[in-house]
Design an enzyme around this catalytic site. Sequence first.
Site, mmCIF file in Angstrom:
data_model
loop_
_atom_site.group_PDB
_atom_site.id
_atom_site.type_symbol
_atom_site.label_atom_id
_atom_site.label_comp_id
_atom_site.label_asym_id
_atom_site.label_seq_id
_atom_site.Cartn_x
_atom_site.Cartn_y
_atom_site.Cartn_z
ATOM 1 C CE LYS A 10 3.506 -2.341 -4.524
ATOM 2 N NZ LYS A 10 2.991 -2.075 -3.172
ATOM 3 C CD GLN A 58 0.950 -9.560 -1.751
ATOM 4 O OE1 GLN A 58 1.688 -10.294 -2.381
ATOM 5 N NE2 GLN A 58 -0.007 -10.019 -0.981
ATOM 6 C CG HIS A 83 -1.054 -1.728 -7.876
ATOM 7 N ND1 HIS A 83 -0.315 -1.598 -6.723
ATOM 8 C CD2 HIS A 83 -0.318 -2.521 -8.697
ATOM 9 C CE1 HIS A 83 0.810 -2.279 -6.850
ATOM 10 N NE2 HIS A 83 0.828 -2.847 -8.034
ATOM 11 C CB THR A 107 -9.538 -5.860 3.032
ATOM 12 O OG1 THR A 107 -8.631 -4.861 3.538
ATOM 13 C CG2 THR A 107 -8.734 -7.052 2.532
ATOM 14 C CG ASP A 145 -1.776 -1.248 1.322
ATOM 15 O OD1 ASP A 145 -2.391 -1.638 0.320
ATOM 16 O OD2 ASP A 145 -1.786 -1.856 2.410
#
Length: 424
Positions: free
Chosen positions: A16, A223, A41, A300, A13
């Site tokens: 990127k 990630q 992303h 999420t 997070d």
Amino acid sequence: MAVRVVVGTQWGDEGKGKYIDMLAEQSDIIVRFSGGNNAGHTIVANGVKYALHLIPSGILHTDKTCIIGNGVVVDPAVLLQEMKGLNERGVTTDHLLISDRAHLVMPYHKELDVLQEKFRGSDSIGTTKRGIGPCYVDKIERSGIRMCDLIDENEFIRKVKANLKLKNLIIERVYGGEPFEAEPIIKEYLGYAEQLKKYITDTTCILADAVDEGKNILFEGAQANFLDVDFGTYPYVTSSNPIAGGVCTGSGLGPVYVDEVYGVLKAYTSRVGAGPFPTEQNNEIGDTIRELGLEYGTTTGRPRRCGWLDTVMIKYTAKINSLTALAINHVDTIGKLKEIKLCVGYKKDGQIIRTFPASLNELAKCEPVYEVFEPWNEDISNVKLFSDLPQNAQKYLNRIEELVGVKIGLIGVGKDREQIIKVF
């Protein structure tokens, strides 16, 4: 020719997607090489927000080839839904390719993920329950189903039936769950095969040809380093290798071709779910960072845990990934606080250490050592040159470079992909 890699330096997070989208403009091919739809992303382009979980962020550039590599595990239902969402917003997905060696997330993977987390109770890892871990388990134990199997009907049917014999035993007898019937799964997935078959190909050969032709390739990391199954805060990690080394195993491209590795970080730290977090601020400061930075998970929606930037972590990441440049986000956000702290080392057993322990028990003994910086409290969203940043911001960024040992090449001063200072 240039082969570039973008990786996360923290727990994901980091933002990127914005840099990937920028670098994609200079690339011919954009490749996702690890993880599944447990990662996300977010890109803001022309005021429009795009949340992507499987498809490379470069998909917004219709003249580029986007590849989902063999290191990715693919839930076809999620992929097709994501493609549909893009198509409905006028973004074509005709330039997407999927490795025929990529593994499929199956319904029993998702069920096992849920059952296993429930079984662990207070020792749960905090997975997204999307079946990613169980899918990688099957890959390693050589019972996985790949994209090349999906488009081979007889082989797919054989493998599904063979796998269900064992999976149903585990689901029923170990976890007390309900078994799966083969036919509904077969029917559902053969429907996916019909829709996806034109995208499935040998992407390893395509990348090899691209290198021979001198094309520019961008590898999009999902990630981050501290979620890596080998170098992260194990076991609170993902099931794959989202580090720069994963580019080779997740795509088939040899390591000698990689030219640049960008490590993306925030001007503070965040993470989702359980696991250690040395600089976490479980207080008003953490709450303020969360609200200012809108720190809620892309995948999420969970609120992220927030704290100060930890340069011990970033320096460790720099070594693991052979970083050639840092790309730092939320410089605008952190400048709004009353004061800013930067972790420059750990105090453990009365000694100052600047290395990141493998043992979580040892990490728990580490107390962050901070340096304090003055905020800048200015609108920097339109700044284009490093020299035009407030002096306090420059001091903070220069100290990060000094401690990590890697130069900052890109600085994010806002949400939009245009709000980036290009230092070099």
